[in-house]
Design a protein around this motif. Structure first.
Motif, PDB file in Angstrom:
ATOM      1  N   TYR A 323       0.779  -1.240  -0.039  1.00 44.60           N
ATOM      2  CA  TYR A 323      -0.072   0.148  -0.064  1.00 44.60           C
ATOM      3  C   TYR A 323       0.829   1.303   0.040  1.00 44.60           C
ATOM      4  CZ  TYR A 323      -2.988   3.774   1.735  1.00 44.60           C
ATOM      5  OH  TYR A 323      -3.484   4.766   1.938  1.00 44.60           O
ATOM      6  N   PHE A 324       2.005   1.155   0.920  1.00 45.08           N
ATOM      7  CA  PHE A 324       2.890   2.455   1.062  1.00 45.08           C
ATOM      8  C   PHE A 324       3.387   2.533  -0.436  1.00 45.08           C
ATOM      9  CE2 PHE A 324       2.264   2.087   5.723  1.00 45.08           C
ATOM     10  CZ  PHE A 324       1.687   3.572   5.667  1.00 45.08           C
ATOM     11  N   LEU A 325       3.771   1.493  -1.172  1.00 42.21           N
ATOM     12  CA  LEU A 325       4.721   1.603  -2.472  1.00 42.21           C
ATOM     13  C   LEU A 325       3.677   2.157  -3.362  1.00 42.21           C
ATOM     14  CD1 LEU A 325       6.500  -1.697  -2.858  1.00 42.21           C
ATOM     15  CD2 LEU A 325       7.268   0.449  -2.815  1.00 42.21           C
ATOM     16  N   TYR A 326       2.333   1.978  -3.490  1.00 39.75           N
ATOM     17  CA  TYR A 326       1.447   2.634  -4.285  1.00 39.75           C
ATOM     18  C   TYR A 326       1.389   4.110  -3.809  1.00 39.75           C
ATOM     19  CZ  TYR A 326      -0.401  -1.315  -6.790  1.00 39.75           C
ATOM     20  OH  TYR A 326      -0.572  -2.438  -7.688  1.00 39.75           O
ATOM     21  N   LYS A 327       1.448   4.466  -2.730  1.00 39.96           N
ATOM     22  CA  LYS A 327       1.444   5.760  -2.319  1.00 39.96           C
ATOM     23  C   LYS A 327       2.853   6.394  -2.333  1.00 39.96           C
ATOM     24  CE  LYS A 327      -2.932   6.123  -1.143  1.00 39.96           C
ATOM     25  NZ  LYS A 327      -3.887   7.343  -1.777  1.00 39.96           N
ATOM     26  N   ASN A 328       3.785   5.596  -2.969  1.00 43.93           N
ATOM     27  CA  ASN A 328       5.307   6.132  -3.135  1.00 43.93           C
ATOM     28  C   ASN A 328       5.913   6.672  -1.771  1.00 43.93           C
ATOM     29  OD1 ASN A 328       5.334   6.102  -6.021  1.00 43.93           O
ATOM     30  ND2 ASN A 328       3.937   7.974  -5.811  1.00 43.93           N
ATOM     31  N   ASP A 329       5.578   5.822  -0.669  1.00 45.73           N
ATOM     32  CA  ASP A 329       6.265   6.183   0.565  1.00 45.73           C
ATOM     33  C   ASP A 329       6.991   4.965   0.871  1.00 45.73           C
ATOM     34  OD1 ASP A 329       6.893   6.402   3.093  1.00 45.73           O
ATOM     35  OD2 ASP A 329       4.868   6.669   3.981  1.00 45.73           O
ATOM     36  N   THR A 330       8.334   5.005  -0.010  1.00 46.68           N
ATOM     37  CA  THR A 330       9.205   4.061   0.026  1.00 46.68           C
ATOM     38  C   THR A 330       9.879   3.404   1.617  1.00 46.68           C
ATOM     39  OG1 THR A 330      10.131   4.765  -1.894  1.00 46.68           O
ATOM     40  CG2 THR A 330      11.461   3.017  -0.817  1.00 46.68           C
ATOM     41  N   LEU A 331       9.918   4.503   2.399  1.00 53.27           N
ATOM     42  CA  LEU A 331      10.436   4.066   3.878  1.00 53.27           C
ATOM     43  C   LEU A 331       9.600   3.330   4.605  1.00 53.27           C
ATOM     44  CD1 LEU A 331      12.793   4.862   5.946  1.00 53.27           C
ATOM     45  CD2 LEU A 331      11.314   6.786   6.986  1.00 53.27           C
TER      46      LEU A 331
END
Length: 664
Positions: A323-331
């Motif tokens: 989900y965070f990858l889709y939101k570009n939140d790599t950390l």
């Protein structure tokens, strides 16, 4: 007589004891069953179960007792006391083997397999399931054979042996097809078969079998609604997974939402609720619909974490990372997927480890090389493990079949040995019985020959006595004749001559004549008496009977009395009749000595008109004539009475003495 008298009482006593024991055991088992029904409401459940187990182990090893032990095993299982469960079920298995109870042997093996299944020891579980299946198959129990094929299929699915799993499930369905009340089992078969087809990437066929599974649930809901909603939620989740695999996210969402519509699912089955919620969020995310996705993902994670579901936490963390990858939140993505990887590595979930490593290789540029190497290392080890275990369960089946066949051969050998031993014993026993019968026949023939010889001797004795008596009669007759014809005539002549003689002493002459007349009269009287007593002097049989009766003695100190009528004309009685009369009295006295326990015994011989009566009477314990009418002693008496053309009358009652009367 004493032993025969005690036997009925011993048999009755033994029967009474056995009946009492059986009744006591039945009562004990009824009490145990009653206690088992009430045990759920008891506070001291464990103590009661332990005491019931000890009580049942002390009872007789029968099917009723073992069924009660199975019930106790189930209660331990539902109470999550698996160690007590396995200890008791192993004991039941041993008892079943001792009693050669195939049904309970198969059932106990099934229970042991279930224990190992719960412990995730799949090799052992599969082995025991297969052993149980073989026995159920031998006794033509198709229902339980089908159940065990279903259990084995589940293990094969978990092991990744999908082709073998499909074969077992098809065979299970064939066995369960025409059986009543198997809707739940058929549902499980169709459900696992569909899951298996997903792994084989045959998605259309998988959906077809999920449809068949739902049909079974529709039938099951009409009969028993228990757990139907849970099964329906599971089935909808599985169908959603198929549509997720073929990227039809709308349909996937539809089935996940259906799965969540079950009332109180979160409360009754939080693990299933969290899984469906997590899958719904993921399908929405893949459909680029992020509305409420984050909340659903974190809600699912919190539930799984609270119930300590490691597999659930791994899945939730991995999907939160995506989900965070889709939101570009790599950390945050890296943080969550790393957590998923470490936990998967800790619990040794290789598929989850590989998924996490693949994702980390793409997003963690700093450690990309390390994760790539680790991915290939784990993947190689997984493939090696798959190759090593691919034929493992086929090998287990083969080895189990070998053991079963070897046991069958041993059992056959034992059976042959037992049957052979029984035949040898039977032949030996038959020869022994024939030998004993032959010996007894020889003894009986010898006894009969001896009896014949004795009777011949007695007849010779009687004949000898008869000859002696005849000689005495002849001598008496000769003396009487000599006295009558010789001496009397001489005296008569002397008296006559004296009367003719002329003598001056007339008085003296008259006196001598009178004296001679007296002498003549006396000689005539003696001669007459000799002749008349000839017919009354045959007293040899009287002496023999008198001596026989008076010589009798026994442990009861019986007083024997004999009375013989002096008017019996023994001269007119044939020798054979005398002999049989003597033997009848002898046999009757022998019976008195053996059985009567009498204080007094009378032997009476009477002349009744032109017949003779023999009566032997005692005041002993008597006997039942109907039960003893076939005795050898009585038969001998009957035969002798028949030989002298007489009649026999026996009167006897217990405690009232016995009277035997013969008239001839």
């Amino acid at each position: 007589m004493k032993k025969n008298f005690l036997i009925p009482f011993l048999i009755l006593a033994t029967f009474s004891i056995l009946c009492c024991r059986k009744e006591a055991q039945i009562t004990d088992k009824s009490n145990v069953l009653l206690t088992l029904k009430k045990i759920d409401s008891s506070k001291n459940k464990d103590k009661i179960l332990d005491s019931l187990y000890l009580k049942l182990i002390g009872n007789k090893n029968d099917s009723i007792n073992r069924n009660l032990l199975f019930k106790i095993c189930n209660l331990y299982y539902y109470d999550n006391k698996l160690e007590q469960y396995i200890n008791i079920i192993r004991k039941v298995n041993r008892l079943s083997v001792v009693d050669n109870d195939s049904l309970h042997i198969a059932k106990s093996l099934y229970y042991i397999g279930y224990y190992y299944d719960e412990k995730a020891k799949l090799d052992s579980a599969f082995s025991y399931y297969h052993k149980s299946e073989k026995i159920y198959k031998l006794i033509s129990d198709t229902l339980n054979t089908g159940k065990l094929k279903l259990r084995k299929a589940g293990i094969l699915y978990d092991n990744g042996s999908f082709n073998e799993c499909e074969t077992e499930l098809i065979n299970a369905l064939k066995l369960l097809d025409h059986k009543k009340k198997t809707e739940q089992l058929k549902f499980e078969c169709y459900n696992i078969l569909a899951l298996n087809l997903i792994e084989l990437k045959n998605y259309s066929k998988a959906l077809e079998y999920f449809g068949l599974a739902q049909n079974q649930l529709d039938i099951l809901s009409l009969i028993n609604k228990t757990n139907v909603d849970f099964y329906r939620s599971t089935c909808n989740n599985n169908i959603g997974n198929v549509y997720l695999k073929i990227k039809d996210y709308k349909k996937a969402e539809k089935y996940y939402q259906k799965g969540l519509t079950v009332k109180d699912l979160k409360k009754s089955n939080p693990s299933l609720y969290a899984m469906i919620l997590n899958n719904l969020a993921y399908s929405k995310m893949m459909d680029k619909n992020f509305n409420g996705v984050k909340e659903m993902l974190f809600k699912s994670f919190i539930i799984r974490d609270s119930i300590k579901s490691d597999a659930g936490v791994i899945s939730s963390k991995y999907k939160i990372g995506q989900y965070f990858l889709y939101k570009n939140d790599t950390l945050n993505a890296l943080q969550n997927i790393t957590y998923s990887y470490k936990l998967a590595k800790k619990v040794k979930s290789c598929p989850d480890v590989l998924n996490a490593l693949k994702q980390l290789t793409e997003i963690d540029t700093k450690n990309k090389t390390f994760y790539a190497k680790e991915y290939f290392r784990v993947n190689d080890s997984v493939q090696q493990a798959e190759r090593a275990t691919r034929n493992k369960f086929a090998r287990i089946e083969f080895e189990t079949d070998q053991v079963v066949n070897e046991n069958s051969i041993l059992i056959k050998k034992q059976t042959y040995i037992i049957v052979g031993s029984m035949i040898i014993l039977f032949i030996t026993g038959t020869f022994f019985i024939l030998y004993r019968l032959k010996t007894k026949n020889k003894e009986l023939k010898h006894t009969q020959d001896q009896q014949i010889k004795n009777e011949e001797i007695y007849q010779l004795l009687l004949k000898q006595q008869s000859i002696a008596e005849d000689s005495r009669k002849e001598e008496r007759s000769r003396i009487a004749m000599e006295l009558h014809d010789g001496v009397v005539n001489s005296v008569f002549t002397s008296r006559f001559n004296l009367m003719q003689l002329q003598s001056p002493e007339s008085d003296k002459k008259t006196e001598l004549i009178k004296e001679l007349e007296k002498t003549e009269t006396e000689i005539r009287r003696v001669s007459h008496e000799l002749n008349t007593n000839l017919n009354f002097n045959d007293d040899s049989i009287i002496t023999m009977i008198t001596n026989l009766v008076e010589s009798q003695k026994n442990q009861w100190n019986t007083q024997f009395i004999v009375t013989i009528d002096k008017f019996i004309d023994w001269n007119t009685i044939p020798v054979e009749a005398k002999m049989n009369s003597y033997r009848i009295i002898q046999e009757a006295l022998q019976n008195v000595n053996k059985y009567a326990k009498a204080k007094r015994c009378m032997v009476i011989l009477l002349k009744t008109g032109n017949k003779t009566t023999i009566k032997i009477a005692d005041n002993g314990i008597g006997f039942n004539i109907k039960k003893h009418k076939k005795g050898m002693g009585l038969n001998n008496i009957k035969e002798r009475v028949k030989a002298i053309q007489g009649t026999l009358d026996i009167k006897s009652n217990p405690t009232q003495g016995t009277t035997i009367e013969i008239v001839f």
